[in-house]
Each structure stands twice: as C-alpha cells, then as structure tokens.
Design an enzyme around this catalytic site. Structure first.
Site, short mmCIF file in Angstrom:
data_model
loop_
_atom_site.label_atom_id
_atom_site.label_comp_id
_atom_site.label_asym_id
_atom_site.label_seq_id
_atom_site.Cartn_x
_atom_site.Cartn_y
_atom_site.Cartn_z
N THR B 40 0.76 -1.26 -0.04
CA THR B 40 -0.06 -0.11 0.18
C THR B 40 0.99 1.31 0.18
O THR B 40 0.49 2.37 -0.74
CB THR B 40 -0.80 0.10 1.15
OG1 THR B 40 -1.83 -1.04 1.39
CG2 THR B 40 -1.67 1.19 1.26
N HIS B 43 1.92 1.88 -3.29
CA HIS B 43 0.94 2.43 -4.30
C HIS B 43 1.07 4.01 -4.04
O HIS B 43 0.79 4.67 -4.90
CB HIS B 43 -0.46 2.01 -3.77
CG HIS B 43 -0.80 0.69 -4.18
ND1 HIS B 43 -1.02 0.28 -5.77
CD2 HIS B 43 -1.01 -0.43 -3.46
CE1 HIS B 43 -1.19 -0.88 -5.86
NE2 HIS B 43 -1.32 -1.56 -4.47
#
Lengths: 342, 342, 342, 342
Positions: B40, B43
């Site tokens: 994450t 990202h």
C-alpha cells in the site's frame, strides 16, 4: 480355512476350521495379509456386557485388515482380482435417509464387520465391493492394515478446528495416539496427551505430544488451565471412554471450545451440564467410524504427504495363531497397535 | 519530530519536520522502534489511481510498526507508558452494525492508519488504545513490526480449510510468503507457490512450499491439475492481485473447492462465472485486514508454538532515512519484507 | 413411441417416432405422465452457443418429469413396477472423488438427462434406479413434475443463511420464484424480488416477496441500500444469469454478506473484485443441481409442511404436442413454469 | 427510591427505600417503565442452592426491563437523556480473550445485572452505556421489557439449523415459547412442544406449535420417533432444565442431529454417552445469554418483519408492588411472562 471365532457365549476365543466365504452380489473375497487388534475385539474376547448385547455366536471376529482380492462376484465393477485393498468396516444399507444424504457411516441399518457379519481373523474374508479401499502402492501392507483405526482419528480430529488451537487428548490407545500425530501435523499449537499408563505416554511423546500428563499422578484439568492462562483448551478429544476422563474433558475445555467424544464409556456418565456445557457454551460432537469415503481420501493424502510418522503406533507384530496372547497383551495396556499375520 | 509524508499530489515521498502528535481520548503515543514497508505504501509512493482516490496530502504514511508507549491519555486503561506494542491498523468506529456484531475490521466507517490518519513512517505515531497489541517478551521487535501483515496471512489462510488440503498460493510477496509458511504448519498436504519472480519463489521454498511455479515459464493451471490427478486444488489463496492470476485461481480450484481473494486488482477482472464458479460449485471469500482480535490471538499462538519460521520473510534492513531507496526496491520485486529503523 | 428431439444442429425441435428405450443394468423405464420446460430446453431449442457446445444430435430432450415405472431391470432393488417417481436429472458415475465424498451432483464425469442422454419429452424415458425419487401420495403429479427445478431453489436458498436475513433475489423465472417462496417460509425478514418483466414480478408477489423492483425502471442497488439503512442485503440470490444483475448482486450485498450464484451467464462477466468482494469480505458460492438426496429430502419435507404455496409457479398447462408453442412462450418471458402432458 | 431486594440470606423479597444509583464512567441512569420476571429471579426468591451460591445480600434483583435514560455520565457518547432503551443484562469486562474475540457474552469476568450488581426491580437502574439497546419507536414498551429473554430464544434457535428441520422443544416457559414462535417463522417443518403443564402447552399452540405433548401423559420420545418415520427430530431445543427432559432430548434427536442445551439443571445429569451421543454422532451446543449484539440486531429484524406474534407470551400485567404475588404465580407454572410496572 483357518479362522478365530467366538463360538460360545463366554470369554475367550477359539481357533476353528471354516468354509471359505461364498460371494453374493457385489462382493469380493480378500486373502488377509495383515490384520490388527481393536479394542472392540478385546470387548468380545472378555465377553463383557457390550459384547453380550451385540454378538451372536458363532462369529468370526476382527475387522481391521489389508489383503489381496482373490475372487470377485461377476457384477463387481470397481475392483479386480489381484488388487490390494483395505476395508471400511461399516457396511451400510445404501437406502436409508442417512445413506442417501452422505452419512452412510451412521446408516440406520448399519452392519459392522466382525460384529454383525464374519470378520478378518481368518485366512479369507468377504466384503461388499463398495467397502474395499485400494491401497496406494507406496503404503506398506502393515500400514494398510491399520487404515481403519487411523481413519477414526482423522474423522475425530478434523471434526474440530485443530489448526491454531491448544489441543488436549484424553486416552493414548492406538486411536488417541493417532490423533496426537494428526493434531501435531495439522497445525495444533500445543498437544497435551493424557493417560494412566506411562508406556502409552511415552508413545504419545514420540507421536509429537508437546506435553504428557499421567492422570493418576496429576490433575489434568488443573495442568491444562495453568498452561493456557486459565482459559482452558480450545479443543478436547476424548478417546479413552473413561468416566473420569469424560468429566474432565468438559472441565478442561475453554468457554466456547469444542469437545469431541469418541471413546465409548461402558455405562452412563453424570455431567455438570449447567456449569460445564451451558455457561461455557461448549460445542460437543459425538464421532463414530469414518465418513465414507471423505475420511479415507483425507487419510490417503495425509499419508502421501509423508508428514505423519505412524511408526511408533505399531508396537507388536505376531502370528494370528498367537491371537489369545495378543488379547491378553491388550488387557495390560502396555502396547500400541498389535498386527497379526495369518 | 522527523517524518516521511506525501506532501503533494504527485509521485515520491518527502522528509518533513512535524509536531509530535497530540493525544485525544483513549489514545496512546508510540515511539516507533521498527516500521516496515507495505505494498500500500508503494501505491501511495507511485501515486497510482488507487492512491489518488484515497490519499489527501499532506499525510504521514506507513502503518506496520512496533514501538514503546511513551505517553497515554488520562482515560487509557488497557496499556501503560513503557509497554511495547504493535498496532492493528484498522481504526473502527465501534458503533456501526459491523462493529457491534464482531466484524469491526469491515466497519462501515473504517479509517486506516497511514491512509486516512497520520502513520508510522515517523519518530512517533499515535493510535487508539484499543488498537495497541502488547508484544509478548519472547517476540523480537523486528518480528513485532510485521505482525500486521502476518495477520493478513493468518486471516486469509484460516478462512479456508487448509488442514488436509492441496493448497495453491498465487503471489509470493510478504503476505503470500507468510501464507505459504502458515499453510505448511497448519496441515496442508501440499503447498504450491506461484509467482513471476524467481527471487520470491526461492523464498517460498524456504517458507516450506512443496513446489514452486514461475507462471511466466509454465501454465500453473495445467501443472496443478497434473499434480492432483486432474481434480484441482482444494484451496487457492490469491495473494497477488494480478489479473491473470485471479482468473487462473478459479481454473485451478477443484469442484467444491475454496478460493480466497486477498490481492487487490487495480481494475475489473472478467470471470467465466458459469464454468469456473457455478458448475464447479466453488466457495469464494474476500479477505481484508484481520479479525479484531481473533486473528491477533491466533497469530500470537502460532508464533509461540515456534513452528513458523518467519526469518526468510525479512530480506532487507534499512534506516528510515533510506525510505526512498526502499520504495524503489519494492518496485523491483526483488525483496521480501523491508524493515526500517527511525 | 412419440418423442421430441433435436435432430439437426440448428434451431427448432422435431417430433419423431423412436424405439422405447431398452433397459441396462439398474435401470427403470418410466411412462411420462407430466413433463415441464426448463430454460435449458429453450437454450437447446434456440440452438445458442451453449447448446452448440453441449448437444450432439439426434437427442431427445427434456429432463423435468414425473411418471410411473412400467418396467425394471432384473437387478433393480429400490423400486418396482407401478411406483410413481420423479427424477434427479444428474446421472453420476458413483466412483469419482466427488461421488465418493457426498458430492455426486458435481461428479467429475456427470451426465445430464436430456443433454448427454435421451430425455423426457417422450412417452417413455429410462433412468438409473438411483435417480428415481418416489413421489409421496399427497404430492399431485403436476407438482411432482417440477420437483427437479424446485430442488434447485432449495439447494440455492439453503446454501445461505436465509433465516433472519434481508434477502434479495435477482431473476424471477421458475427457480427464482421458487426461491422467493422458500425464503418467505424459511424466516427471511424481507424478500426483494427483481426482474425486468412485470408479469414475473406479479408472480413474485404471489410467492411472498415483500417488495418487487423492475430493474428497467429503478436502480435495484440504490433501492436495496435505501431499504437496509445503507447496509445492503445480507443474502443475494442471483437466479437470472444476466450480466448486469450479476454485477448488481455484488453491489447490493452488505459487508460480510453472501452472494449465491445460480443463473448461468452466457459469457464472461467483469467484476470489481477489490471494492465489491474483498473490501466487503463477501462470501460467494456457486450452486448447480441438487445435493443428492439431501436436497430431495428437504424439499419433500417443505412440501409436506404445507407452508410453501407453489400454485402460482405453474402458469400454463399444455399438451406435449404443443412443445413448439411452449418454447416460443418461454422466449417471451410471460410465463412461469409450463407443464406438458404427453 | 423504591426497590425490591434480597436483604437477608433466606427465602422472600423485601421492599426497601434505596438511594438513586450514582453514575460511574460510561454509565447511564434509566427510569424503569416496565420490568419483567425471569426464572432466575424466582430462584433467588426461593433462595435455592443456586441462589445461595451466587447472591450476596443486600442486592436489588431483576434484570429484564425497558425505560428512559434520565441521566448520562459526561463521557457517554452512544446515547442521550430521553432515549428509550432496553438492556443487555450481561456486563462484560471488554478486555479478556472472549471479549476481544467477539464472544463477550461468555466473558471470563462476566457480571450479571440483578445478580452481581443491583438490578431493575426498582424505580431506577444504572447500566453501562454499551449495555443499552435503543428501542425502535414501533416496538411497544411492554415488548421492549422482554427483549432480553426473547434474545435467549433467538440465540438458541439460530444456533441450530432450524430451517427445513423437524424441531422439538422441551419446556414451554417464556423462552421455550419464544423458541416455538421463532422456529415457526424460521422455516421449521414441524414444531413439537413438550411440557408437563397444559396451560403452557396451550400457549405453545398459540405460538405456532404443530403438536404438543404433555410428558406426564405420553412418552415424548416415542411420539417423536413415530412422527418422523422412526428417524428422530433434526433439532432438539432443551429449554426446561429438567433432568428427564435433558435425557429425553438426546433420545429424541436423530442420527447426526443437533441438541441445543439452554435450560439449567440444578444438579448433575447422567447421560448415555455411547448410545445417545457417539453412535448417533450428535452435535450438542450449550447456549447462554445473547451474542452481543448480533442477537439483538437479529431480534430487532424479526420483530420489524411482523411475522412473530409475541402477544401470547405476556399473560399477566401487575404492579411492581405485587412482586411477591408475581413470584408465587411463577411457582405455579400457570403463567407465561409476567410484566410489572413500577
């Protein structure tokens, strides 16, 4: 052929000369290579209350075995002569509600090999083709002879949520010991094995138990609570059938935990239902036999994985002629599984 | 204090000087000892579509960490200054239907640390006391920093019936690798690990995979069917989020088997629902986060059991100052988990 | 005998004169009293892609029926001449992994009546004795002819946790309508039925739907969220096979809820797996056929209880000679179940 | 304020003048509008063994009630003055293993209202804010006062697979009667209610029982087997706590069926574990309290659906001043639920 039977309603076992079984529809004749002794056989040998109620002599007993198919009825399609097979000992009717909903092991008209029909303590035994389980070539014949009791342990252990749980097992006979091994390779965090025989507790350690308790020496319930921050075991497998052990099982389990009942007590057992079952919201499940054939596939896979070490289970190898001696040995408790060669 | 934040809506990460967080009701301040990098975070670093939709700069990112409580709001009762803790990164409202029925990890008003509130790539981070998880003294601080992603693997793996199954795992990032290890110690019969990076497949072997497949070189679906007598895998864990892997997951599973979906695809994925889900009667379950705190207790127990070897998981140790370098390394795929020291 | 068959690989159906079936082992010959039309029959009639891939002409089609056993092979033991029976249309091999573990409805070598072997749009049809289901005397023959599709609804509805849930059903063909009725009598709190045909929505209301939505007129997802305080439906049964409905099913379900997939889409369907399955932790299960015979016992009991009103389901009664007309009526969607008398 | 308490360790109940409760953290003060009598209250009134072991006088008893919040501690955030609420009577610690894994109703340090802390047979009662359940405006206050025992029935009935089953319920007190009603609207095929009081059996019929048996007149086990083709009931709910009924429950259930234990026996009960649990592979589950708040949401929905007719449950309405009279009435068994107005 040579066979061993209960011929009169009294203790003991008798060697007899019997006809080779005649095959009916869908039956196969198996030449027994190895057969092993179950607690049930010992009940029949002793001629205890359970045996008196269930056995009608004359009856050839024995139900754990592996062997070779030497004859097959003309309508048999799943197996052929020369196949090596073990046997599911529960013979189901195939037509009742339980059979038609995937639970033929609790068939409403169940017959059991060596109890309701002639069994495997003999040179030959006949079984329905649907009860024959092909032995993978990598499984030794001796191992194959104990697939049936190993299956009991698989069915019992997988009925609970073993992976990630503290597991307690009461009773270290062959099925209890197998459950110790299965729990160990199925992700149990701890496996505590309990018995009154040090001989068997040593076998439990070999099967992977992280702790053993001789319940004649220490209170198992206190120990389990101490080992689990006072919470109790997540899963308890009761494989002894002993009165006190059954009561302890419910005291040892944690709130919301699971008790699997497999060992058969010989009489009624008083339980503290309010405190030990209801206030704790315990899940209980009775387990008998093997799911046909879900349990067998599972067992097959466990054995193929090579993780389960079953070698400590078989402690004695004898001739079928020594059956009386084997029975007496079972009575002492100083043995694991005894396998016999006809 | 020193911290790393997304300060503008564009790729990259910036070191900033920020105020130490001020505590609100029931909050504790944790001095970060070790923090680790999640997909994450990458990202957000790359500033992809998902990040653009979910992050409002400025935001201190990072959500996997362990550290010491150095301050506690007056109304905190569960922890005290000096406690070493890890953190559940899902901050639940406590009052919605999901929270009040034991599913706070899918809270209807969920906030995520390092996404919706400031995170752990900093010297200090504040969290609600209910999100702090005490670290057992026997768990090293580095291990403690990755309890959160290990928890993902525990939640995913235990959502299926691992014990006794042939397990296939698509994706060998840190969570996929953890799932390989967990499946191995939870009774999986075989564990087949699939990825496109040989680096990661080697780690999978170290974690216990019985077989690895580089899906750029071989068709994983064909391999799995070959290995299971044409039947397919009993359980498939999809941990990659990759389009093709998700479709392969449904083709690799056997009739009546289970597919666990954990890896997040970045866009819609077309599925052959008739042939791959309905005619096969597949069970599918989406998995996110961790069951609070069932998963944490389970993970705690797994670690205490000593069976799970997590050492291969952590492949790089760096200073938090090297965060940019760490992010670029995640981009190459040639790493397991990267842990950072502030 | 008179029969209706697909004789050439093209749209349409042809009346033929065929031999009465010759019985093999364990087969019974049934004189068809009532037979009914399934969506599958219409696929074959239209000769769409699915039909082209699965049907090898010449083939007598039809698989929903009830009738009288007029002949039985000598080895048949479960039924006798004169018995009134319905039929399980899935013919299982009895020997594969699925068959031997209680899942013969997803047999690895499954054959389907009227698809893989000759079917019931004829004066006589033969089936294995194990596929014959005795009709209780209190069940009218017309009802008996639709036990097979009713069984689909039973299997689908009971695969989810209907009791206590808000249930949404997409698709109000005969199986969807049956699911509406079953949900209503099985403790669903609300039953929302969705279709594009007002004719069918009216039938849904008769079956007990608490709300109907014509999805050509209103967005069903918005309505369902409005009706459940924004939470979504606990259980969604997708019985339409329609592309848009399948996507809506995943958007209509609440976090942690269940989607049952039964309707067969004709091509791949793109799903938003991240938002609609993973972040919501949805449970999904594909459903096909009926559990043999668990579903049949359950259905039998439901019918005996008298709670389920199936009268609205059968909307048209015709002669088998009018099969072509019946097929065209199915195409309009302005019908429930059509039953035919040979 | 006026209150009713056990003031001395002896049978009876005493009206006292007590201080209005002082609120601690997160507590609310509720003005009692309606309160109802539970079997537990009668145990305390009689001062039986259970009461002697659990109650330390002086103690204001009573735990089923509905009322208005008239004061709230400053840190209360979920409710406000003026809210109408019912109460979950199990006060959980919030910090133990059970509480943190979604099972706070079996909290390891559970306190019960009216048993461990002062209760609701008073003008005012204080409870933690988390135990207050807002009453939907469409639920009458009288109904709201019995949500707690209705919740017992919801928790017990939904723990088994009611839908599609033959259900037998032993014991037709208020919770047993509620279970009759819930089973009826949750898809039970038949509901057989058993008690020794014809008064209560008549109420059971009003709640929807398809058959009632006075077990003083007929053997319930024989009847149930006769009614189920000798198979036994699929689900048995034991709500009486009676010795004989508990034993009969295990004899009445079919192979593979489920026994839910809710009624509390006052002493140990001997069970035939071999024949009645193991050979039948019975599932057993103890049930206590309500799942917090899963059960409450479910109950809320059941009531909103309008299907459950609870009117027959409340048979007597009295003033709280008549508590002694109410207690004596409970002792006769000739009542359903008695509600009291302060």
């Amino acid at each position: 052929m040579k066979a061993f039977a209960k011929v009169r309603p009294e203790p003991g076992i008798t060697q007899i000369e019997a006809d080779r079984p005649h095959l009916g529809h869908y039956e196969v004749l198996v030449k027994v290579k190895v057969t092993s002794v179950c607690g049930t056989d010992y009940h029949i040998y002793r001629w205890d209350e359970w045996a008196q109620a269930h056995i009608k002599p004359p009856r050839i007993i024995g139900h754990e075995f592996a062997g070779e198919i030497v004859e097959a009825a003309p309508d048999v399609t799943s197996h052929q002569v020369g196949d090596m097979v073990a046997a599911e000992s529960h013979i189901a009717c195939g037509k009742c509600y339980q059979c038609r909903t995937g639970n033929s092991h609790i068939c409403e008209r169940l017959k059991i090999l060596g109890v309701d029909v002639d069994g495997s303590f003999a040179e030959y035994v006949k079984i329905p083709e649907q009860n024959a389980w092909p032995i993978p070539t990598e499984v030794p014949i001796e191992t194959a002879s104990i697939l049936e009791p190993l299956g009991n342990a698989v069915h019992a252990a997988f009925a609970a949520d073993i992976a990630g749980s503290d597991v307690t097992i009461f009773g270290c006979g062959p099925v209890g010991l197998s459950a110790v091994g299965l729990s160990t390779v199925s992700g149990a965090l701890t496996v505590t094995a309990i018995d009154v025989k040090d001989y068997r507790l040593k076998l439990a350690t070999k099967m992977g138990a992280t702790k053993t308790i001789n319940s004649n020496e220490k209170d198992p319930v206190g120990e389990i609570h101490k080992d689990t921050d006072g919470r109790g075991a997540g899963v308890v497998l009761e494989m002894s059938g002993n009165d006190r052990a059954i009561r302890d099982a419910f005291r040892a389990v944690r709130n919301g935990g699971t008790v699997i009942l497999f060992g058969l007590p010989s009489k009624e057992v008083p339980l503290n239902i309010a405190d030990d079952l209801i206030f704790k919201e315990v899940h209980v499940r009775g387990i008998v036999g093997r799911e046909i054939f879900k349990t067998w596939y599972r067992l097959d896979a466990v054995l193929k994985s090579g993780k389960l070490n079953i070698h400590p289970l078989i402690t004695h190898r004898m001739s079928l002629n020594q059956l009386d001696e084997a029975m007496k040995l079972v009575g002492t408790g100083d043995c694991g599984k005894i396998v016999l060669t006809p």
